[in-house]
Structures are given as C-alpha cells and as structure tokens.
Design an enzyme around this catalytic site. Structure first.
Site, PDB file in Angstrom:
ATOM      1  CG  PHE A   1      54.146  85.841  38.774  1.00  0.00           C
ATOM      2  CD1 PHE A   1      55.348  86.264  39.329  1.00  0.00           C
ATOM      3  CD2 PHE A   1      53.637  84.607  39.157  1.00  0.00           C
ATOM      4  CE1 PHE A   1      56.024  85.471  40.253  1.00  0.00           C
ATOM      5  CE2 PHE A   1      54.301  83.807  40.081  1.00  0.00           C
ATOM      6  CZ  PHE A   1      55.498  84.243  40.621  1.00  0.00           C
ATOM      7  N   GLY A   2      55.224  84.616  35.684  1.00  0.00           N
ATOM      8  CA  GLY A   2      55.372  83.215  35.286  1.00  0.00           C
ATOM      9  C   GLY A   2      55.865  82.389  36.458  1.00  0.00           C
ATOM     10  CE1 TYR A   3      51.086  80.344  37.139  1.00  0.00           C
ATOM     11  CE2 TYR A   3      51.645  78.068  37.670  1.00  0.00           C
ATOM     12  CZ  TYR A   3      50.768  79.000  37.133  1.00  0.00           C
ATOM     13  OH  TYR A   3      49.597  78.574  36.563  1.00  0.00           O
ATOM     14  N   GLY A   4      55.824  78.660  36.050  1.00  0.00           N
ATOM     15  CA  GLY A   4      56.150  77.333  35.523  1.00  0.00           C
ATOM     16  C   GLY A   4      57.080  77.480  34.335  1.00  0.00           C
ATOM     17  CB  SER A   5      56.938  76.244  30.845  1.00  0.00           C
ATOM     18  OG  SER A   5      55.739  76.821  30.392  1.00  0.00           O
TER      19      SER A   5
ATOM     20  CD  GLU B   1      50.828  79.043  29.574  1.00  0.00           C
ATOM     21  OE1 GLU B   1      50.407  78.223  30.397  1.00  0.00           O
ATOM     22  OE2 GLU B   1      52.014  79.095  29.218  1.00  0.00           O
TER      23      GLU B   1
END
Ligand code: SIN
Length: 187
Positions: A24-28, A99
C-alpha cells in the site's frame, strides 16, 4: 545521518515465500511507481492518517536542509486512501533502498473498493526514527517544503504531485490540501 533501515527490513521475511502480495502506497508510492508490479488498484488502510512529519535528507532535501515527506500516524477511526500494488517479494529489495531514510516494513490489512481486504505491507516511519520531524505550525511546514530540494527533485513538487494524485483518486485529504494551499508563491 540516519539509521539505514535496509538491513533491518531485509530481516522481515514474512512475504518472502508468497508468489505475490499487496503493497500500500500513501505518499510518493502513489504517483511514482518506478518498480515492477503485477496490478494496482485504489485502496485504503484504517486507523492511520497521513502527515508530512518525516524528514527527507536523501530524496527531497539534504542533510543541511531537510525536506518533509509523508508518514502515517495512528488515528483511531481514520481512513487513509492510497494505491495498492500487487508485487513479487523480490521487488522489496529495491523498495527498501528507495525508502531507506527511516521507513520500516509494517504489515497491515489493506481494504479495496469493493473486493474485501488482504494483508499487505506499508513503509512506515515511526517517531523513533532519526529523521522524524513531527508536527510544526502549518506555515512553518509549508515554508520548509517550499525551500527544500534534493536529488529526487523539489519538496514542493512532491507535495503538489501527491495532492494531484489524491485528486485523481477522488480523495480529499485536509492535511495535504492545507499544506499545498499554504505554500509560499515561487518568487
Ligand atoms: C509511501 O509512499 O507509501 C511512503 C512514503 C513515500 O515514499 O513518499
């Protein structure tokens, strides 16, 4: 500088034997999918809120002038919307490097628009990492973002790309839009 998380993350072997699983990605990770994935779809996670509280010394800032990028804070009842990617475990090696400035792999339930949920992974920067900046007044955060620039580009671009990507997903995030609105104009 900060604790390099790649070795630590490589010891998290939970998904190694899976053929594929959800990230799950929530930023870049929403708008910069520069890694191989099998499919992607909008998703959300529960009891987390997105905040520009993580320092960026390596991508959107420098050790001297760190930028601000997003992490998640625990927030009972909140929904954080983003993009889920079905990936193979080998992709984690490159994600761990991307990351590396404070983000650790964390298992969470990921919810999809209509098709239920699955256990997956987020990259989470917790308050105990060296690059964590925490909360600051809105104008101070916006001012810092407006100034910072790193090897991946300007911090302003990171914020505005995220705002646009959330808009494309039909998601409104008050924290992100307030920061974007508070950005000082480019002189
Ligand atoms: C993410 O996008 O899920 C993590 C934070 C970032 O890389 O911007």
């Amino acid at each position: 500088m900060t604790f390099d998380t790649t070795t630590h993350n490589s010891r998290m072997t939970h998904f190694d034997q899976h053929e594929s699983f959800w990230l799950f990605g929530y930023g870049s990770l929403i708008w910069k999918a520069d890694f191989p994935f099998l499919e992607r779809k909008p998703a959300w996670i529960e009891h987390w809120s997105r905040r520009f509280w993580q320092g960026s010394h390596d991508h959107r800032g420098t050790p001297e002038t760190p930028g601000r990028v997003v992490t998640l804070i625990r927030d009972q009842g909140a929904h954080c919307y983003g993009m889920a990617y079905r990936i193979q475990p080998t992709v984690l090696r490159q994600l761990d490097i991307r990351e590396k400035n404070g983000y650790l792999r964390e298992r969470v339930p990921i919810h999809f628009t209509s098709t239920g949920s699955a256990e997956g992974l987020i990259y989470l920067a917790t308050p105990d990492n060296d690059a964590f900046l925490g909360e600051a007044p809105l104008t101070a955060m916006a001012g810092q973002i407006a100034q910072a620039e790193g090897p991946s580009g300007s911090n302003r671009e990171y914020l505005l790309n995220l705002e646009r990507a959330l808009d494309d997903l039909g998601v409104s995030d008050g924290h992100v839009s307030a920061l974007a609105a508070a950005l000082p104009a480019i002189r």
